[in-house]
Scaffold this motif. Structure first.
Motif, PDB file in Angstrom:
ATOM      1  N   VAL A 153       0.853  -0.995  -0.053  1.00  0.00           N
ATOM      2  CA  VAL A 153       0.097  -0.013  -0.181  1.00  0.00           C
ATOM      3  C   VAL A 153       0.882   1.216   0.048  1.00  0.00           C
ATOM      4  O   VAL A 153       0.757   2.247  -0.621  1.00  0.00           O
ATOM      5  N   ALA A 154       2.086   1.352   0.618  1.00  0.00           N
ATOM      6  CA  ALA A 154       2.933   2.231   0.803  1.00  0.00           C
ATOM      7  C   ALA A 154       3.399   2.838  -0.667  1.00  0.00           C
ATOM      8  O   ALA A 154       3.390   3.775  -1.196  1.00  0.00           O
ATOM      9  N   SER A 172       0.873   4.008  -2.918  1.00  0.00           N
ATOM     10  CA  SER A 172       0.550   5.381  -2.699  1.00  0.00           C
ATOM     11  C   SER A 172       1.733   6.346  -3.155  1.00  0.00           C
ATOM     12  O   SER A 172       1.386   7.355  -4.166  1.00  0.00           O
ATOM     13  N   ALA A 184       0.807   6.158  -6.758  1.00  0.00           N
ATOM     14  CA  ALA A 184      -0.368   6.897  -7.500  1.00  0.00           C
ATOM     15  C   ALA A 184       0.052   8.326  -7.358  1.00  0.00           C
ATOM     16  O   ALA A 184      -0.397   9.135  -8.245  1.00  0.00           O
ATOM     17  N   THR A 185       0.827   8.785  -6.413  1.00  0.00           N
ATOM     18  CA  THR A 185       1.241  10.443  -6.384  1.00  0.00           C
ATOM     19  C   THR A 185       1.949  10.482  -7.835  1.00  0.00           C
ATOM     20  O   THR A 185       1.778  11.524  -8.681  1.00  0.00           O
TER      21      THR A 185
END
Lengths: 118, 230
Positions: free
Chosen positions: B12-13, B16, B19-20
């Motif tokens: 997940v980290a 993210s 995603a950024t």
């Protein structure tokens, strides 16, 4: 288009990372690494994509003079060409080592290989 | 269970971060400085129609030499790790069927021809030595599928591999003396853009790379196939 390819690439990297972290079977881990490898290649290719442009090959469609405005970035493609070939070599190496490990202990489970743990 | 949770947190980290990157990404409207240089100068300087090939073989030719070396190393290590000196004489061949046998006889020459076509035309069309070499190795793979006990001459494979490598380095050194530097393709006339005999030494170098890569993949496949059954 570039975003779609890039999102797919990132997703493949994450799937590969998840697979490599959660699977205990060596062959499954190799498959996971290969998936992540494909994802990295896809992301790099997507970075070089530019809308409305064509492949970096000078031919009837693109003359040498207007190449600058007509072609996409050739550098990521050259990078990925290298990355794919190295990926094949690395995969072959991993499979060869796995084969030897299996021969030694008759197991593909990573938990059986703790010899290096103090 | 806790390990699975840590793995999920990690994914997940990283996700993210991705995603950024993804949402902050805007495609370039123009070629950046390096790409612009390659786009403007390749045709005039190197005479190669395929700019990716010009980058791989000439502009960044040294990296490609390193890459071929890495591939050679991994092929040798696979051979070393898998070699126990014993082939499997007691292996019972699995019957492969008429379709595969006949299909192999028909397809292998065509696959080899396509591979050679792809690496000889590397400076004109999409493709080149690595792709052509991989296609040639896929023909070898088909041969192995049709006859798993087939024995390839390792000395022939390594002779092709070494000769291609030696000639590759020698062409590179010739560039040092006859043209602008190591692996410079202008030791031969550039010819007309788009002709088969153009782009100086690029077709020659890429054909050698094709042979070398094909031989390396073939040796990996042969080593994997000849290893004793467990």
């Amino acid at each position: 288009m570039a975003h779609l390819a890039m999102a797919t690439g990132f997703l493949l990297i994450l799937i590969g990372a998840w697979g490599a972290l959660t699977n205990r079977n060596l062959l499954r881990m190799i498959v996971a690494f290969t998936i992540a490898d494909t994802g990295v290649n896809l992301v790099i290719i997507a970075v070089g994509y530019m809308r409305g442009r064509t492949a970096p090959i000078i031919d009837g469609a693109v003359s040498a003079a207007d190449a600058v405005t007509r072609i996409i970035d050739p550098v990521p493609q050259a990078l990925v060409l290298t990355a794919i070939v190295i990926g094949v070599g690395v995969t072959a190496l991993m499979l060869a080592y796995t084969y030897r490990l299996f021969e030694k202990k008759r197991s593909l489970d990573i938990r059986d290989y703790t010899d290096l743990k103090g | 269970m806790i390990k699975r949770f840590i793995a999920l947190a990690l994914v997940v980290a990283v996700g993210s971060v991705f995603a950024t990157l993804l949402f902050g990404y805007t495609p370039d409207a123009d070629l950046n400085l390096t790409a612009r240089y390659y786009a403007e100068r390749t045709a005039a300087d190197l005479g190669a129609a395929n700019i990716v090939t010009a980058i791989v073989v000439t502009y960044r030719g040294l990296d490609t030499l390193g890459e071929v070396t890495v591939l050679f190393l991994s092929a040798s290590i696979v051979g070393l790790v898998l070699a126990k000196g014993t082939h499997a004489p007691h292996r019972t061949p699995v019957p492969v069927g008429e379709l595969l046998t006949t299909g192999t006889r028909f397809l292998v020459p065509l696959i080899l021809l396509l591979g050679v076509y792809v690496f000889v035309n590397g400076h004109l069309t999409p493709g080149g030595g690595f792709q052509g070499g991989a296609i040639i190795a896929s023909g070898i793979l088909l041969l192995l599928l049709a006859d798993p006990l087939k024995h390839f001459s390792h000395s022939l494979i390594s002779a092709i591999e070494s000769l291609a490598g030696i000639f590759y380095v020698m062409i590179g050194l010739a560039g040092l003396f006859l043209a602008g530097g190591f692996l410079d393709n202008r030791i031969l006339p550039l010819g007309t853009l788009g002709n088969l005999a153009s782009a100086g030494a690029i077709p020659l170098i890429y054909s050698l790379i094709g042979l070398k890569v094909g031989a390396e993949f073939a040796s990996i496949l042969a080593a994997l196939s000849e290893t004793e059954e467990l």
